[in-house]
Each structure stands twice: as structure tokens, then as C-alpha cells.
Design a protein around this motif. Sequence first.
Motif, PDB file in Angstrom:
ATOM      1  N   VAL A  55       0.826  -1.200   0.000  1.00 16.57           N
ATOM      2  CA  VAL A  55       0.000   0.000   0.000  1.00 16.57           C
ATOM      3  C   VAL A  55       0.861   1.252   0.000  1.00 16.57           C
ATOM      4  CG1 VAL A  55      -1.766   1.242   1.261  1.00 16.57           C
ATOM      5  CG2 VAL A  55      -1.821  -1.225   1.141  1.00 16.57           C
ATOM      6  N   ARG A  58       1.765   1.804  -3.332  1.00 16.69           N
ATOM      7  CA  ARG A  58       0.601   2.253  -4.085  1.00 16.69           C
ATOM      8  C   ARG A  58       0.421   3.741  -3.936  1.00 16.69           C
ATOM      9  NH1 ARG A  58      -5.360   2.611  -2.418  1.00 16.69           N
ATOM     10  NH2 ARG A  58      -4.733   1.823  -0.408  1.00 16.69           N
ATOM     11  N   GLY A 100     -13.706   2.588   0.701  1.00 16.31           N
ATOM     12  CA  GLY A 100     -13.874   2.941   2.110  1.00 16.31           C
ATOM     13  C   GLY A 100     -14.383   4.358   2.319  1.00 16.31           C
ATOM     14  N   SER A 266      -2.245  -8.451  12.607  1.00 10.52           N
ATOM     15  CA  SER A 266      -1.605  -7.347  11.911  1.00 10.52           C
ATOM     16  C   SER A 266      -1.509  -7.713  10.433  1.00 10.52           C
ATOM     17  CB  SER A 266      -0.212  -7.103  12.505  1.00 10.52           C
ATOM     18  OG  SER A 266       0.510  -6.249  11.649  1.00 10.52           O
ATOM     19  N   ILE A 268      -0.475  -6.125   7.848  1.00 10.40           N
ATOM     20  CA  ILE A 268       0.752  -5.809   7.124  1.00 10.40           C
ATOM     21  C   ILE A 268       1.838  -6.848   7.384  1.00 10.40           C
ATOM     22  CG2 ILE A 268       2.023  -4.297   8.744  1.00 10.40           C
ATOM     23  CD1 ILE A 268       2.043  -2.331   6.229  1.00 10.40           C
TER      24      ILE A 268
HETATM   25  N1  GTP Z   1       1.325  -0.792  11.604  1.00 10.50           N
HETATM   26  C1  GTP Z   1       0.455  -1.324  10.763  1.00 10.50           C
HETATM   27  N2  GTP Z   1       0.029  -0.618   9.718  1.00 10.50           N
HETATM   28  C2  GTP Z   1      -0.851  -1.180   8.879  1.00 10.50           C
HETATM   29  C3  GTP Z   1      -1.342  -2.503   9.071  1.00 10.50           C
HETATM   30  N3  GTP Z   1      -2.217  -2.780   8.087  1.00 10.50           N
HETATM   31  C4  GTP Z   1      -2.267  -1.683   7.306  1.00 10.50           C
HETATM   32  N4  GTP Z   1      -1.444  -0.720   7.770  1.00 10.50           N
HETATM   33  C5  GTP Z   1      -1.190   0.608   7.221  1.00 10.50           C
HETATM   34  O1  GTP Z   1      -2.362   1.390   7.339  1.00 10.50           O
HETATM   35  C6  GTP Z   1      -2.482   2.285   6.235  1.00 10.50           C
HETATM   36  C7  GTP Z   1      -3.849   2.090   5.575  1.00 10.50           C
HETATM   37  O2  GTP Z   1      -3.940   0.811   5.030  1.00 10.50           O
HETATM   38  P1  GTP Z   1      -4.841   0.479   3.758  1.00 10.50           P
HETATM   39  O3  GTP Z   1      -4.730  -0.984   3.556  1.00 10.50           O
HETATM   40  O4  GTP Z   1      -4.527   1.390   2.632  1.00 10.50           O
HETATM   41  O5  GTP Z   1      -6.253   0.878   4.310  1.00 10.50           O
HETATM   42  P2  GTP Z   1      -7.664   0.896   3.581  1.00 10.50           P
HETATM   43  O6  GTP Z   1      -8.624   0.584   4.631  1.00 10.50           O
HETATM   44  O7  GTP Z   1      -7.619   0.045   2.363  1.00 10.50           O
HETATM   45  O8  GTP Z   1      -7.824   2.392   3.147  1.00 10.50           O
HETATM   46  P3  GTP Z   1      -8.682   3.009   1.935  1.00 10.50           P
HETATM   47  O9  GTP Z   1      -7.998   2.549   0.653  1.00 10.50           O
HETATM   48  O10 GTP Z   1      -8.582   4.467   2.158  1.00 10.50           O
HETATM   49  O11 GTP Z   1     -10.049   2.467   2.064  1.00 10.50           O
HETATM   50  C8  GTP Z   1      -1.317   1.966   5.320  1.00 10.50           C
HETATM   51  O12 GTP Z   1      -0.308   2.911   5.539  1.00 10.50           O
HETATM   52  C9  GTP Z   1      -0.867   0.584   5.747  1.00 10.50           C
HETATM   53  O13 GTP Z   1       0.487   0.364   5.523  1.00 10.50           O
HETATM   54  C10 GTP Z   1      -0.849  -3.240  10.202  1.00 10.50           C
HETATM   55  O14 GTP Z   1      -1.197  -4.386  10.454  1.00 10.50           O
HETATM   56  N5  GTP Z   1       0.024  -2.581  11.008  1.00 10.50           N
END
Ligand code: GTP
Length: 540
Positions: A55, A58, A100, A266, A268
Motif C-alpha cells: 500500500v 501504491r 472505504g 496485523s 501488514i
Molecule cells: N502498523 C500497521 N500498519 C498497517 C497494518 N495494516 C495496514 N497498515 C497501514 O495502514 C495504512 C492504511 O492501510 P490500507 O490498507 O490502505 O487501508 P484501507 O482501509 O484500504 O484504506 P482506503 O484505501 O482508504 O479504504 C497503510 O499505511 C498501511 O500500511 C498493520 O497491520 N500494522
Amino acid sequence: MSSSPEALVTTADDFIAAIQRRRTFAIISHPDAGKTTLTEKLLLFGGAIQLAGTVKARKSSRHATSDWMAIEKNRGISVASSVMQFEYADHVINLLDTPGHQDFSEDTYRVLTAVDSALMVIDGGNGVEAQTIKLLEVCRLRDTPIITFMNKFDRESRDPTELMDEVESVLGIQCAPVTWPIGMGKRFRGVYHLLRDEVLVFAAGEETRDQQLERIAGLDNPELDRRFPEEMPELREQVELLRAASNPFCLEDFLEGQQTPVFFGSAINNFGVRELLGALIDWAPSPRSRPTTGRKVSPEEAAFSGFVFKIQANMDPQHRDRVAFLRVCSGHFQRGMKIRHLRLGRDIQVHNPITFLAQERELVEDAYAGDIIGLHNHGSIQIGDSFSQGEALQFTGIPYFAPELFRRVRLRNPLKAKQLQKGLQQLAEEGATQVFKPLQGGDMILGAVGVLQFDVVAERLKGEYAVEALFDPVTVQTARWIHCEDPKMLAEFTRKHEEQLAEDAGGRLAYLAPSRVNLDLTMERWPQVVFHATREHADT
Ligand SMILES: Nc1nc2c(ncn2[C@@H]2O[C@H](COP(=O)(O)OP(=O)(O)OP(=O)(O)O)[C@@H](O)[C@H]2O)c(=O)[nH]1
């Protein structure tokens, strides 16, 4: 799909098995909770992609596999929902991504009509957020079973008990913890699985499709004390409390949408993803019966049927086409099949249906209830259209919401009126905006549920139809679709209120109210006229 086990379906038992193997679900969350990240991880575990386009990448240069449009790259939000199919543990999973951002919630609502369950992602640091509340309301209306994922426990998060309490009180759904976090942030050690009585040890990003993380069985296992001397006493205490005071998981309550199993992890770090897939396969329902205006249609009926819940134009600039997303509700769809477009009463032969594997498209050979197929659309398919092998069915529940924001459309170059009309008609058909043509005057009026929709329409008109449109304010506060049994009365109403009346993209009459007070008064004056705040395809 040609490569799937369905090529072998020859008997009635195989047919039933093919349906029961399917899981169709949507991922929902407030923006930024981690929906895109989790989607990618699910695809990785399902073997649908080899490498997550992260992401972070992205949001700078590359974009997530599930995001298509240039505008999404620019804004870093998911605008259009997308559909992905992959196989996992002998199941066929149809994953529907949802935008979202609140301004695109209409699209999300419609996606929720096409699924049998939902996966709710909550940011452990933020808890329940506004958009999640709205989405959950829609799920609750349909009693959609929901699995909850508390994400980002590798960061400092809220207290897990507090998070569950919040879900229960704000969202009104009972929580049943299935895994429980051991610490958080820098001291995140893993989760304890309450049903399997084992600890899954946290390791950043190490769990993959082919590699499982370390698991330590038994809460009393001395190995746990050796590894986590500081955490274990508290964990044992918490687990004892949970076993005494929290709701045990109940499959029936989950299937009725009354209870949600809760997982911590988590996304990520790929941590907790396998458990979610396990829950989907073991607990989430296979395709369910669907209501129509006449009767319920069971997925196991032999005759094919389905409905369109989404239309997307120009998904891929190289293809330059429009695709109608159809959810199969019953029967066995085969490529080349003749199906009836029920609104038009016309048979169409589907030579080249498509399915979506991340960014790639491939031809669908077979599809069953729960599958989503893409039909090439040259303007004859609208959201809400039903298809069958002949029976007159109209699936219900695909909503259009009355817009709350309005703009008058003006062209920078008046010679482009034709392109504007075409562009707006197509964008309206796919639900990107609503278009109203007043009975008096030539200008078009756009309606939206969220203000960002106008920006999207402007950018897409420019990028896809080479039209520069300007949007001016207009004194319309809300719209209502008009219905009246008595043609004489309707004629009288139309004559008296011509200035306020307009036709939407489907030719349905709508009342554009300059104010709430005006709407209330008009409704009071015309008791026999029905003013609908949402329009269902079925009631036209
Ligand atoms: N620390 C941490 N950050 C995370 C985790 N999962 C996602 N992120 C971060 O959170 C942010 C948002 O994640 P996305 O997956 O883009 O969230 P989304 O819900 O798809 O957001 P939209 O595309 O706006 O709907 C990004 O910077 C990710 O890297 C995690 O498990 N831990």
C-alpha cells in the motif's frame, strides 16, 4: 473457470458440492483501517498474486492490485470496488472489495447486496469509526454474518476488551473472541487461540501461503513461561476471565448476524490472515437464497439466474469498455449460454464473460451461485437488472439513495454537448452519480450522496470522454422518486410542479425539492402521490 475443479462437474452431487464450496464476501472498513492491505494478504495466501504491491508503494508510484483507476492512485483511496476470485483449501472464494471513503458508500451498499458474508476490519488504535457504523447498519438490515478483524496490533492499540465493548455497544452486535492478543506494539507477542488452545507466536511478515508460524499448544505449556515470562501470568488471567465472562462462539448466532467472531492481528505482517481464511471456510455461509419480487430463489435450482449490482466503465483504459458485474444466484452458468435480460425481455448470448483475478481478466467457462461474472455492456444493462433462463424474476434489494447534493452541469465548450450526455448517461448507469434532466430547461442536474463524487465525475468526464464540465450550485436540497397509481392525479401533479420535476437516467420521474419545508408541504398537499427516498430497480 477453466482451471477450477468445476470442469469435472457432471452429476447433481457435484453441482451441490460446487455451490457449497463457494464463499462470497465483502471486506468493509473505515478508510485506512487496512482493508487494501488485508485484501492483498488474502490474495497472497490464496495464491492469486505472488507479491503484494504494498500500500505504501501504491500511495506513491505503484498501486495495489485491487485498485484500478488512475484517480485512486492520485488520491490514495479506493474509489471503485473490485471483485477477485481465488481458490483456497478446496474452496472458491469471491472477494468483493469496497471503497472505504464515505462519498462512495452507495457503491458499497450495492456490493453488500451481492455477498453472503462480510469481513469487518477495525483499526485497533481507532476502534469503531463512522464509516464502519454506516456499513454495519446495512449488514444488519440483511442479517449478513460478519467476521471481525482487529488490525494493527503491531502498533500501540486500544485495550482489546474495550474494543470489543465498543463493537458491542456502538454496532449492536455480540462479540465472541476467537483469538486474543498477547501484548501490543513493540511488545506484541502473538495471539492465543481460544478454541484451539494454542499460542500463535508473532513474527513480522513470516507467515506465508506455504509457511506456518510457530504454534505452542496448551495455555499451561511451560515453554510459554520460558519464552514469555512477563506476559504469561496476565494472559492466563485474561483467558480465565474471557472464558467466564465473554460469549463463546456460536455458529448459529453468527449465521443469523447476531454475533461476530473476533480475531486480532496485523495485516501488514501477514499475522492472523490464515485464521480469517479458516473462519471464512469453516463458518461463513455458502451462497444463500435470494429474494425476488415473486419468490425466493435457491442457489441449488438448476436454472440459471442472477442480478447486476454494479457497472463500471473504462475499468481498463486499454479495453475501453463497460462491464456489468452480475452475481449468479442459481444454476450453472456456462460460457456461450443464452440468458434472458428480463427488463428488456430479450435473450442475449454470453460469448465472452469475464472473471477477475486481481488485475488480470480471464474468460469464465463455468460459474455457480455466489460467483461474480462480468458481462460486456454496451448500454443495455443497468444496475439492478435481473437475468434468468426464461422465468420472469426480479431480484430485490439493490438500492439507489436519494442524493443530498446537487450541481447544475455547464460545458466549457458547448459543442461537446453530445459527449457530455453520453458520458453522464454512462456514469449514471454505473452509479457513479445520478443525473436528472429537468422537465423544463435544458441543463442537466447531477445528484450525489457525497461531494467527492462530483470531482470523480469531472475527472472522468475529462479523462474518458474528453469533456470539460463545470458544476454550478443549484437550489435543490433533496430528491424523491414519484409514484402515483392514478394517472389523472399524476398528470395534475406534473402540471402543477413541472418546475420541480425531472427525469433520472432511467426515465423515472423525480421531484427535486428546493428545501425540506417545500418537500414536506408538497407531500402534505398530495397525499395520493408517493415520494420515495430510495429507488429500487424493482419498483419502477
Ligand atoms: N502498523 C500497521 N500498519 C498497517 C497494518 N495494516 C495496514 N497498515 C497501514 O495502514 C495504512 C492504511 O492501510 P490500507 O490498507 O490502505 O487501508 P484501507 O482501509 O484500504 O484504506 P482506503 O484505501 O482508504 O479504504 C497503510 O499505511 C498501511 O500500511 C498493520 O497491520 N500494522
